[in-house]
Motif scaffolding. Structure first.
Motif: not given
Length: 780
Positions: A269-274, A490-503
């Motif tokens: 999760t933390d790496l995906s925010k970078i 959109d706010k969730a993706l801004a925090l975790s753009p690599s999270d496929p579940d949000i997509h």
């Protein structure tokens, strides 16, 4: 040129490393190095010679040795641990402790180095041993049993990383028997004469040693098979790409596995925010958990260059993490390190790992990303531990585990009342109940959980995480508030753009709002972060294909979904509709039967086309009307029964029903409270009609209520059999968030009944008020 066969042999391998090496170096680099050199020169090297062993290679704080005799290897380990104890007792500096693992196995000899499972097992044993301890494999025990007067404790079988079969593990007890095996140090012969070396001679010797070592080490050669870009399932991203494999749990108790899993997921999760790193999701990385896989295979299957792997060992409040970063294309390790910390410093430990990764990959952090690394999510390590336990339980996706997860999240909140992530987890656990049929066994827990969802999501949104935003979006979708749901996603993706579940969640909202082509694009993003394609991705893709009239593709996709997960009735509905539009109906009767085998025992109605107008992967009230009608028409074409009360057009019924924040009302139909319902029941002044599914009704209902399932039982004729048109009719189901009773009241009004009333609380509210209930004989 003919390749020479590799030399293999059976030998004894000893792996040893220094406990807490990284922390010691951080505290006192020069002192630590001096102590280690003294130990190696005065104790370890003489003892290696005494027991006829040889050092294969030194790896910073680690050593790999080979012994021709198993007996000698074990005696060396016992002796050297005793001597290290004496060394520590003789000085005031920080003590140095070794872990040692010994294995007998087949190895590959490559010049001066050795490889193979025999080496890997020794390394895994070393990681499993206690500080100052010794672990042996079963093959070692076979050779020394009855030959050494030692107390050895069996630790059972363990499955360790990259080894396909479990290994037997034994622990050598460090007691008086072990100490008695220690032997005096041998006299080291002094050289016959001392010679003065001039600087140029010393320089020549150092150069020769360096070149000789370089020739043996050969850093330009890969350490393992390189991954190939040509064989990758997906193209490499245009920035450093990484997968974090599940860290192995080397804790004494298997109960601590959730902690290793939780730390791994937090790293992902933390790496995906970078922004400068492309990170594969947890869904795909977890498919490799407890499996022996090569770095080359992982990289090629996921389309990434770098792999982070490691282990976590927890003993009480002590945490030890081993981590290594691998360049799969280069075929070598970039760095490896060990971290020892107290549980209260676990966030600092995670930040250190993150910084080393970004440094190794030459990634520049933004100011926001840099600041994010410095913020701990809670000041309570026990609360963090409880949240990790709760998330682990929640992923098991069953009723009992979800109840335990709720307790874990509530415990975290007690420890830290401001812990936003704990509130998000608690809301997610109750949302799981709302989205399931478990509430039936809990006696109306559905409505209680709805209240808990709303209460806790509000608390979570005070300091929102990606989980909180994503869950908030799902709640808004259920309430028909799709535009607001998009904002939260959109706010969730801004925090975790690599999270496929949000997509995937975004694709679900796009499908619901008539934008199936955009939904498919969102799903393509999801699959890049989750290349192994979870069932949720495929399910939503099948829906998008159906809406776009790509029937053949939808059939193919949904067959894959059902092959993976064959207990979801809505999946069968999607497949049958696509088959209906293709006019390929031979297998539809079998699919209807399968649907009913899943749905009816789970307190749902038998398969009807009408069901798709009300419920399909969730409430259909706010769904795009064109898409909803298209789904319905496919089912009718396939031969699915339309259902009871189908003489009324759906659009006509729908016009009478409205929804606000997930709650329903019916035009010109009076809504009554539990008190009013009870008064009418007590005075026998109304006809109560329960429109739930049969097994749901049988499990508990208002005494004297008539059972007419909305889907298969409620029709004008059926109502006329139990009531006249001027009777007061009370329609109920399983709570205010259930749409069935509202639609039933609307139908009754359209059929000409003069006094239909809508009891939104339904049986759960009646039961919670402590009013009389009854069950059918089959349920008693």
């Amino acid at each position: 040129m003919i390749a020479m066969p590799q030399e293999r042999k059976l030998t004894t391998i000893l792996s040893a490393d220094v406990v807490g090496y990284s922390a010691m170096m951080n505290r006192d680099e020069s002192g630590t190095l001096a102590s280690l050199k003294e130990l190696r020169r005065n104790l370890i090297e003489p003892k290696i010679e005494q027991y006829h062993g040889r050092t294969i290679k030194l790896m910073g704080d680690g050593t790999l040795m080979e012994f021709s005799s198993v007996f000698d290897a074990v005696c060396f380990a016992v002796d050297i641990q005793h001597k290290v104890d004496e060394f520590n007792a003789s000085r005031d500096e920080e003590p140095i402790l070794y872990r040692i693992g010994i294995n007998v196995g087949d190895i590959i000899v490559d010049e001066e180095d050795i490889y193979g499972d025999g080496v890997n097992i020794a390394a895994r044993l070393e990681a499993l041993s206690d500080p100052g301890g010794i672990c042996l494999s079963g093959s070692v025990m076979e050779h020394i049993a009855g030959k050494l007067d030692l107390d050895i404790t069996p630790l059972g079988e363990r499955l360790v990383k990259n080894i396909p079969t479990p290994i037997l593990i034994y622990k050598v007890e460090r007691n008086a028997k072990a100490a008695s095996l220690s032997t005096p140090m041998l006299e080291v012969q002094s050289p016959p004469s001392k010679r003065q070396f001039t600087p140029w001679i010393a320089a020549v010797i150092l150069a020769v040693l360096f070149l000789t070592g370089l020739a043996v080490w050969q850093p330009w050669k890969p350490e393992f098979s390189r991954a190939s870009v040509d064989r990758m399932a997906l193209p490499l991203p245009d920035k450093p790409s990484l997968v974090v494999l599940p860290f192995e749990d080397f804790s004494d108790s298997k109960e601590n596995e959730y902690f290793a899993d939780g730390m791994t997921e937090d790293l992902i999760t933390d790496l995906s925010k970078i922004s400068g790193i492309f990170v594969i999701s947890r869904n795909s990385s977890w498919t490799y958990k407890d499996k022996a896989v090569r770095s080359q295979q992982v990289a090629e299957e996921l389309g990434v260059q770098y792999i982070l792997e490691g282990s976590v060992r927890r003993a009480g409040d002590q945490v030890r993490v081993n981590a290594q970063l691998i360049d799969a294309l280069g075929g070598h390790h970039i760095w490896a390190d060990r971290y020892d910390s107290q549980i209260e410093d676990v966030f600092a430990l995670q930040d250190q790992v993150l910084r080393e990764i970004t440094t190794a990959l030459a990634v520049q952090l933004t100011a926001i990303e840099e600041g994010g690394l410095e913020r701990a999510e809670t000041e309570s390590p026990l609360a963090y531990d409880a949240v990790l336990r709760g998330l682990d339980l929640l992923r098991r996706d069953n009723e009992d585990a979800t109840a335990e997860a709720i307790s874990a999240f509530e415990n975290a909140i007690e420890l830290d009342p401001d812990y936003s992530r704990a509130y998000a987890g608690l809301a997610a656990a109750h949302w799981r109940i709302v989205q399931s049929v478990w509430f039936l066994a809990a006696g109306g827990g559905f409505e209680r959980s709805w209240r808990e969802v709303l209460k806790n999501i509000d608390k979570a949104m005070e300091a929102p995480s990606a989980l909180a935003y994503s869950l908030k979006a799902q709640i808004l979708v259920e309430q028909g508030r799709h535009s607001e749901a998009f904002d939260e996603l959109d706010k969730a993706l801004a925090l975790s753009p690599s999270d496929p579940d949000i997509h995937v969640a975004k694709a679900k909202v796009l499908n619901a709002t008539g934008r199936a082509a955009e939904a498919e694009v969102a799903l393509r993003y999801a699959v890049r972060f989750d290349p192994l394609q979870t069932t949720r991705y495929l399910r939503e893709l099948g829906v998008a294909q159906l809406h776009q009239r790509k029937y053949r593709e939808a059939v193919s996709t949904m067959r894959r979904v059902i092959a993976r997960e064959n207990d979801s009735a809505p999946d069968i509905m999607t497949l049958v509709s696509a088959l209906g539009h293709l006019n390929e109906t031979d297998e539809v009767p079998a699919l209807i039967e399968k649907y009913n085998e899943i749905a009816v025992p789970s307190f749902y109605d038998p398969f009807t086309a009408q069901e798709s107008l009300l419920w399909w992967y969730g409430d259909m009230f706010g769904y795009d009307p064109e898409y909803r009608q298209h789904l319905f028409e496919g089912l009718v074409k396939a031969g699915v029964p339309e259902g009871a009360g189908s003489d009324l057009k759906w659009s006509t019924v729908r016009e009478l029903v409205s929804q606000s924040e997930g709650l329903y009302s019916v035009e010109d139909v009076r809504m009554i409270s539990t008190e009013e319902a009870h008064e009418l029941w007590r005075n026998n002044a109304a006809v109560f009609v329960d429109v739930r599914a049969e097994l749901d009704f049988d499990a508990g209902h208002i005494p004297g209520a008539h059972f007419l399932s909305l889907m298969v039982g409620l029709s004008r004729e059926a109502l006329m059999e139990i009531a006249s048109k001027d009777d007061t009719l009370i329609f109920s189901c399983h709570g205010p968030h259930c749409p069935y009773s509202a639609y039933a009241a609307a139908k009754a009004q359209l059929w000409g009944f003069e006094e239909p009333r809508y009891y939104p609380g339904g049986f759960p509210a009646w039961q919670e008020a402590g009013l009389p209930t009854e069950t059918t004989e089959s349920q008693q």
